[in-house]
Design an enzyme around this catalytic site. Structure first.
Site, short mmCIF file in Angstrom:
data_model
loop_
_atom_site.label_atom_id
_atom_site.label_comp_id
_atom_site.label_asym_id
_atom_site.label_seq_id
_atom_site.Cartn_x
_atom_site.Cartn_y
_atom_site.Cartn_z
N MET A 356 1.70 -1.27 2.69
CA MET A 356 2.58 -1.55 1.56
C MET A 356 2.34 -2.91 0.91
O MET A 356 2.62 -3.09 -0.27
CB MET A 356 4.05 -1.45 1.99
CG MET A 356 4.45 -0.09 2.48
SD MET A 356 4.08 1.22 1.30
CE MET A 356 2.93 2.20 2.25
N GLN A 394 4.26 7.60 5.68
CA GLN A 394 4.97 8.86 5.90
C GLN A 394 4.04 9.87 6.54
O GLN A 394 2.82 9.82 6.36
CB GLN A 394 5.50 9.41 4.57
CG GLN A 394 6.54 8.49 3.92
CD GLN A 394 7.14 9.13 2.68
OE1 GLN A 394 8.15 9.81 2.74
NE2 GLN A 394 6.51 8.90 1.55
#
Length: 820
Positions: A356, A394
């Site tokens: 991220m 995810q």
């Protein structure tokens, strides 16, 4: 069993056999205690008896690593979880979340009945009424309907949503929450190689000499992968770990070098490395001349950019001397030279990883491009251990969001809605009349929620929104604007399919109770292109049902109401399934949904798309036998199916021409060349100033996953980190007279929030920065975050905005959160 009240730490000792056995026994005992408490079964304290437990495989429900677990079931309940020793990904190990994954099914407040909001209250209704409500909302204005899913969708769930929206409704307002986390990685891969997803795999971690982390707290966010490197160290291997980050973390504790840079300045660091490779003439000249071309970003910030010459590339980089980069980034010039020297060496193998930090970035596409470019320019590409690799957050951000293409501009298999030939391909596979697929891309995530939260009379043309397997009421940036503004809009209708009450269900007009993980069949695709399958092992509680069934049932209701898009060109229902006898099975009737394997049928149809861009998948039954296979998976002469670990490399990729060595066969320039990009350092969209003097960054913690809707219901994980907090440098706190544990107020241009201060805790921000995790729905930091996006990927920048820190009001007791 060890106490879980203290915060667990990543430990290399967990890699030894005795430590592995300890974790397995601890996890089994935990699950056994759970079963005894919940079902009244009396079990020994140490472990559930093996004799009457049925074990089966499944990928973990949490992050994109794709660890395999073995799930132990007795009398319809999960009573044990253990790492799967047969799985290459994790080799029997799990992180603290993984060992407790079975407990996420058993929170006291599971949603078990459909709920419709009437007169301000959510009232129980039947499934028939719920489906009627959804279908009639869509029929009123199909073009104003949208679906928002996630990288937690299984592959069949995402594919069914694709087919309903783009093949049935002719509506491209379909998005996953992966737009918020992986979109910049996607646009990076596409603009460099012409195709998405890593060329390498986790095996690179077993072969690299240098592990370079670009803003990635791997020890906490991907601990099982990080443990592979630590295990090699324990066995005597010399591996240099370099942690480049904006704050010290547990990853830093294991690093040989820690390079702390100012937020957003990774752009300058990447240019500084490339500058030194050219200046010192240590770049891989032969490799670059044979396999690469050059491009630059433009003021329009497009995916294609503009071609440039090597000479122009060198000229642009000339300004990024180590001293200039130090001035921009704060990283000492000597450390920039260290990086340049490492990439200039041919006797070491370098793996770069990121997540991220690079993706949730206002120039996320550019920094992704530039890190790929450093590897290409230096020749640290094309051998095991030499790889630039993005990691995902995810479990199926790759398999469902990216490969199935559940984004507003995509079709399955890397196809684009704007491409006429691609639309024809989809229409042929789906047996649709020509022109059914809409050529106009839908709204990306931030646009989608802006439109949903804007009055219809003022241009808010998304009126009905259905969400599945995601919690946007907590995870979107700038929540006051992008989610909470919906509350006062009477003509907007929110449908939420979920497992537990969340910040999203709180604003829902209709809540549909969902099955979860091994309560349904499923297929995920992890960060290394590995497709993983599992079967349903336990039944969902009450009237909770599969998300895929919901999509098909909604489509059937639309079919019955006469929507023409629910028929193919032969007049048959879009989701028609037949059993082995050729008889149609009405799977939209819940009691008949599991008469056949709907996952298998949808997957076999979807496979046809995967061969169009060399993302070939094997037949469904091959995944039943395996612990996942990495695509492209190609059938051999003897009928067996072979996975591909390393793409574009002749020694492993069957699609590379014989004798080519390396071939970028999806090159955007159609000449088998990868693109090395130049982009300048640019200041971020918001910076600290007199009114808001600090940087605010957000992220996750080891024990909790995303918005905490699952992990906060596991007592051991909740007790370890029971609420959110703000990290701050001790000197900054002292200047403001703030003490550890005191309530402080954070204020940005978008909102304010009070939460406890943690000084010298797990993470250590430098002066001028604060950090807050986003897992706690009672303390939603995303009410403060910025909704500025990367102009190419449209991914928001959660990692940097300007904030003020003040003493808060008297601390209030946090509301009790339901748990087991």
């Amino acid at each position: 069993m060890p106490s879980m009240n203290s915060t667990p730490r990543p430990c290399s000792s967990a890699l030894h056999p005795d430590r592995r056995q300890f974790f397995r026994q601890a996890a089994l005992a935990s699950a056994a205690a759970l079963a005894a408490t919940r079902s009244g079964i009396s079990l020994p304290a140490q472990a559930a008896p093996e004799a009457d437990i049925r074990w089966d495989k499944a990928p973990c429900r949490f992050c994109g690593t794709g660890c395999h677990v073995e799930v132990g079931v007795r009398e319809g309940r999960i009573v044990g979880i253990r790492g799967d020793a047969k799985a290459e990904v994790n080799k029997g190990l799990l992180c603290v979340k993984g060992y407790h994954v079975g407990m996420i099914l058993y929170g006291k407040d599971r949603l078990t009945r459909p709920l419709l909001k009437r007169n301000g209250r959510q009232e129980e209704i039947s499934w028939d009424e719920a489906l009627e409500v959804v279908a009639k909302r869509i029929m009123e204005n199909p073009a104003s309907f949208a679906i928002y899913g996630s990288g937690q969708w299984t592959v069949p769930e995402g594919y069914a949503a694709q087919k309903l929206m783009k093949g049935g409704l002719g509506n491209n307002h379909l998005e996953p929450n992966a737009r918020l986390c992986m979109a910049s990685a996607v646009t990076g891969y596409l603009s460099v190689y012409g195709v998405d997803e890593p060329a390498g795999c986790y095996d690179d971690l077993d072969a690299c000499d240098v592990l370079l982390l670009w803003g990635n707290n791997m020890a906490e966010m991907h601990p099982v992968l990080f443990s592979r490197v630590l295990e090699r160290r324990n066995r005597g291997a010399k591996i240099t770990i370099i942690d480049m980050a904006t704050r010290r973390t547990r990853t830093t504790e294991h690093a040989d070098e820690y390079l702390e840079f100012r937020p957003h300045s990774d752009l300058a660091i990447a240019n500084g490395i490339a500058h030194l490779l050219l200046k010192d003439k240590t770049y891989a000249r032969e490799f670059v001349e044979k396999h690469c071309a050059f491009k630059t970003d433009t003021s329009e910030h497009t995916l294609d950019g503009k071609p440039m010459t090597f000479e122009d590339y060198a000229k642009e980089l000339a300004a990024y001397t180590p001293e200039k980069v130090e001035e921009i980034s704060g990283v000492p010039a000597a450390k920039i030279r260290l990086l340049g020297e490492l990439f200039g060496r041919k006797d070491v193998r370098i793996t770069s990883v990121w997540c991220m930090g690079m993706n949730q970035h206002a120039r996320g596409t550019n920094i992704n491009r530039m890190v790929h470019g450093i590897h290409l320019l230096s020749g640290h590409w094309g051998r095991p251990g030499d790889a630039p690799t993005s990691l995902t957050g995810q479990p199926s951000a790759c398999g469902t969001a990216r490969e199935v293409g559940t984004l507003c501009h995509m079709l399955p298999g890397g196809r684009l809605v704007a491409n006429p030939e691609h639309r024809k391909q989809a229409e042929a596979i789906w047996n649709l009349p020509e022109g059914r697929v809409n050529p106009k891309p839908g709204y990306h995530t931030v646009q989608l929620f802006e439109k949903f939260c804007t009055p219809t009379a003022k241009g808010g043309d998304i009126r009905t929104l259905l969400t599945q397997v995601t919690n946007p009421g907590q995870s979107l940036p700038n929540l006051h604007k992008l989610f909470e503004a919906k509350k006062d809009l009477e003509d907007k209708f929110l449908i939420v399919c979920d497992v537990y009450p969340t910040a999203t269900t709180a604003l829902a007009d209709l809540v549909l109770p969902a099955a979860m993980w091994v309560e349904k069949n499923g297929i995920y695709g992890n960060s290394e292109r590995r497709t993983q399958q599992w079967f349903r092992m336990v039944r969902p509680p009450g009237e909770a049902r599969d998300d895929c069934w919901m999509t098909i049932a909604i489509a059937r209701k639309l079919f019955e109401l006469g929507h023409p898009g629910m028929k193919d060109k032969d007049g048959k229902f879009l989701f028609t399934f037949r059993n082995e006898k050729g008889e149609e099975v009405p799977v939209w009737q819940w009691e008949r949904y599991y008469e056949l394997n709907v996952d298998r049928a949808l997957f076999e149809e979807y496979r046809q798309f995967t061969r169009m861009k060399h993302k070939d998948l094997a037949p469904y039954d091959e995944y039943v036998k395996a612990r996942g296979l990495r695509w492209p998976v190609v059938q051999q002469a003897d009928g067996s199916w072979r996975e591909t670990k390393f793409r574009f490399m002749e020694f492993d990729d069957p699609y590379v021409k014989k004798g080519a060595g390396i071939q970028f066969y999806h090159s955007v320039t159609k000449d088998d060349r990868a693109q090395i990009w130049y982009a300048p350092y640019e200041v971020p969209p918001e910076m600290p100033d007199v009114e808001f003097p600090f940087w605010l960054g957000t992220g996750r913690v080891l024990e909790h996953w995303h918005t905490g809707s699952m992990t906060m219901r596991v007592p051991q994980l909740r007790n370890a980190v029971p609420q959110s907090y703000v990290e701050m440098h001790p000197a900054d706190a002292a200047e403001r007279g703030l003490k550890n544990g005191e309530t402080v107020k954070l204020k940005t241009r978008r909102g304010e929030l009070e939460l406890p201060l943690w000084i010298s805790g797990r993470g250590h921000p430098p002066r001028g920065q604060v950090f807050v995790p986003f897992f706690d729905e009672r303390l939603m930091i995303n009410q403060l975050t910025l909704d500025a996006v990367c102009p190419v990927s449209k991914e928001p920048d959660y990692k940097k905005c300007a904030v003020d820190v003040q003493r808060g009001s008297r601390a209030q007791a946090a509301p009790e959160r339901p748990s087991l």
